[in-house]
Enzyme design. Structure first.
Site, mmCIF file in Angstrom:
data_model
loop_
_atom_site.group_PDB
_atom_site.id
_atom_site.type_symbol
_atom_site.label_atom_id
_atom_site.label_comp_id
_atom_site.label_asym_id
_atom_site.label_seq_id
_atom_site.Cartn_x
_atom_site.Cartn_y
_atom_site.Cartn_z
ATOM 1 N N GLU A 109 0.839 -1.203 0.000
ATOM 2 C CA GLU A 109 0.000 0.000 0.000
ATOM 3 C C GLU A 109 0.873 1.252 0.000
ATOM 4 O OE1 GLU A 109 -3.525 2.024 2.771
ATOM 5 O OE2 GLU A 109 -2.272 0.410 3.578
ATOM 6 N N LYS A 138 -9.860 2.504 -3.204
ATOM 7 C CA LYS A 138 -10.330 1.914 -1.954
ATOM 8 C C LYS A 138 -11.735 2.398 -1.609
ATOM 9 C CE LYS A 138 -8.828 1.152 2.840
ATOM 10 N NZ LYS A 138 -7.814 1.492 3.861
ATOM 11 N N CYS A 141 -5.669 -2.725 2.677
ATOM 12 C CA CYS A 141 -5.602 -2.650 4.137
ATOM 13 C C CYS A 141 -6.906 -3.072 4.800
ATOM 14 C CB CYS A 141 -5.198 -1.232 4.543
ATOM 15 S SG CYS A 141 -4.847 -1.038 6.315
#
Length: 506
Positions: A269, A330, A382
């Protein structure tokens, strides 16, 4: 036993301790039988309480669970958020006190409407449904905080075989049912037919879990792919420092240039800690290198997109270059880490609310999966990997799973290992291989049974090499999701409410 069931502070303190026991059943401790003790103490603790007393008892249980299981929040706020030790401790306590309400509400509902002490079999089934409901609710309400589900304790335990059938929530349902039935076996002895049914319900999920533990629900859709996943182990203090940008880009460039031949090269990430448009030349160079080697390069990178009003939205993204294509934004953002609720009020109070890249927008729902080497890859950035239903929606369209993360925020706490355990459960639920690339660990490859095949230890710099196999076909969970379980729980709630109403009129 009397202290557990009766109102008062002794029982509340035991509930506090019971909540903390769940943490010891999860990673990294993994003493899974303790989860049954914890859930059983929660169940018994509500047996004789009024709704108001149950509200307090449930809150104490939740405070114990989150106080022990999310203590890493203090590390994030104090070490990386710039708050003093006192302020960080206060903010952590306020957070835990708030989310402990996730257990206070179901405890009140149980004491007010669902509890049936006179019918232990029905009581056990209704409690299992309530236990599942509280886990699902805390993963949904106000974007959710789906952490510390009891079902994760079974990743390497007998009930793991249920995950591809009904996900982690089916396991949690089975744990709630088991705990309640164990508490009620002595009360079921009065009627042999009820005792036989109770024993059958007690054993069924464990026998099924063991029988299905090694069952392969999916099969390969192509040959194995070689993976090279980079773990840069870059300090969080350096991550967004403009003066350290070139050093970080050079690090991943050199690690990639020196790596072994691979089909998929994966960076973690925000491995590129600058907007994608500002790193086009660098990404183009790395993409050409990957393409020349017959590989796809996948990396985390922030992306800026115009909104059409002369303004821009910023996204936490993943992009593919080389022999692959696609960019993913995301969708499940971390409160305070990636966006600040009530930001007009909170920004500027302390530096924790002004962290770099803490103003991301939520990605759209209808994004295409990433493509690499001719296969579809379901991406999770994540925090996204901890949402069972969300992950199932993307996984059902994929051949492989990918999660990239920067777990530096957790420091040396238990948080990263809890995070890894949840990623393992997603692979097990989907029956697919998962590539997990992180900044500081644990970078790993996870097989369709949720087992880690190779990993790099935390806080080490290195390249992980291994193979993953694209998979197709759907597990029952990916096909049906949680709908069958939700229907069963609604029927159990209805049964409990109806039976309680009938008993009052007799």
């Amino acid at each position: 036993m009397r202290w557990i069931t009766r109102p008062g502070w002794p029982g509340n303190l035991l509930a506090l301790a019971a909540g903390g026991l769940t943490t010891l059943a999860l990673a990294p401790f993994d003493f899974w039988p303790l989860v049954l003790v914890s859930v059983a103490m929660f169940y018994l603790g509500l047996r004789e309480l009024s709704p108001r007393q149950a509200l307090a008892r449930g809150w104490c249980y939740g405070f114990g669970l989150y106080g022990a299981g999310t203590s890493w929040i203090y590390v994030s706020i104090h070490t990386y958020g710039g708050a003093s030790a006192l302020l960080a401790g206060l903010l952590m306590l306020l957070f835990i006190a708030a989310i402990a309400l996730f257990f206070a509400l179901p405890a009140w509902v149980w004491a007010r409407w669902l509890r049936r002490n006179e019918a232990p079999l029905a009581d056990s089934l209704a409690f299992a449904a309530l236990w599942l409901w509280q886990e699902a609710f805390r993963g949904w309400f106000l974007t959710g905080f789906p952490w510390l589900y009891s079902g994760y304790s079974q990743l390497d335990a007998p009930l793991a075989g249920l995950a591809p059938v009904g996900g982690v929530w089916l396991i949690s349902f089975a744990l709630g049912l088991t705990a309640a039935l164990l508490c009620n076996l002595h009360r079921l002895r009065a009627r042999k037919s009820f005792l036989a049914m109770g024993v059958l319900l007690l054993l069924a999920p464990w026998v099924a879990g063991l029988a299905l533990k090694d069952h392969a629900w999916t099969s390969p859709s192509g040959p194995p792919l070689k993976v090279a996943a980079m773990q840069g182990n870059i300090e969080q203090s350096m991550k967004w420092d403009p003066q350290k940008l070139n050093d970080q880009l050079a690090l991943y460039r050199d690690m990639t240039f020196r790596s072994q031949q691979a089909d998929l090269i994966v960076w973690p990430e925000t491995a590129v800690p600058v907007l994608k448009e500002s790193a086009e030349g660098y990404l183009s160079m790395m993409g050409k290198f990957a393409a020349d080697r017959g590989a796809a390069l996948i990396t985390g990178v922030p992306v800026r997109e115009p909104t059409g009003r002369g303004e821009y939205s910023y996204y936490n993204g993943i992009t593919v270059t080389g022999q692959g294509d696609g960019t993913y934004f995301k969708q499940k953002l971390v409160p305070f880490g990636e966006y600040v609720p009530l930001q007009d009020l909170l920004r500027g109070l302390i530096s924790f609310f002004d962290l770099p890249m803490s103003d991301f927008a939520r990605g759209p729902n209808d994004q295409a999966l990433l493509q690499a080497k001719g296969y579809h890859i379901a991406p999770f950035i994540c925090y996204e990997v901890v949402y069972p239903e969300f992950a199932a929606g993307l996984s059902a369209q994929s051949d492989l799973l990918l999660t990239v993360s920067n777990d530096t925020w957790f420091g040396t706490s238990i948080g990263p290992l809890q995070h890894l355990q949840m990623a393992q459960m997603r692979a097990l639920e989907a029956g697919r291989w998962m590539i997990r690339a992180t900044n500081n660990g644990v970078t790993a490859l996870i097989d369709p049974f949720g087992r880690i095949t190779v990993q790099i230890p935390q806080f080490e710099r290195g390249v992980l090499y291994g193979e993953v196999v694209p998979m197709h076909e759907l597990t029952p969970y990916l096909h049906w999701r949680s709908w069958p379980l939700a229907i069963v729980c609604l029927l159990l709630f209805g049964w409990a409410l109806l039976a309680a109403r009938i008993s009052k009129t007799v």
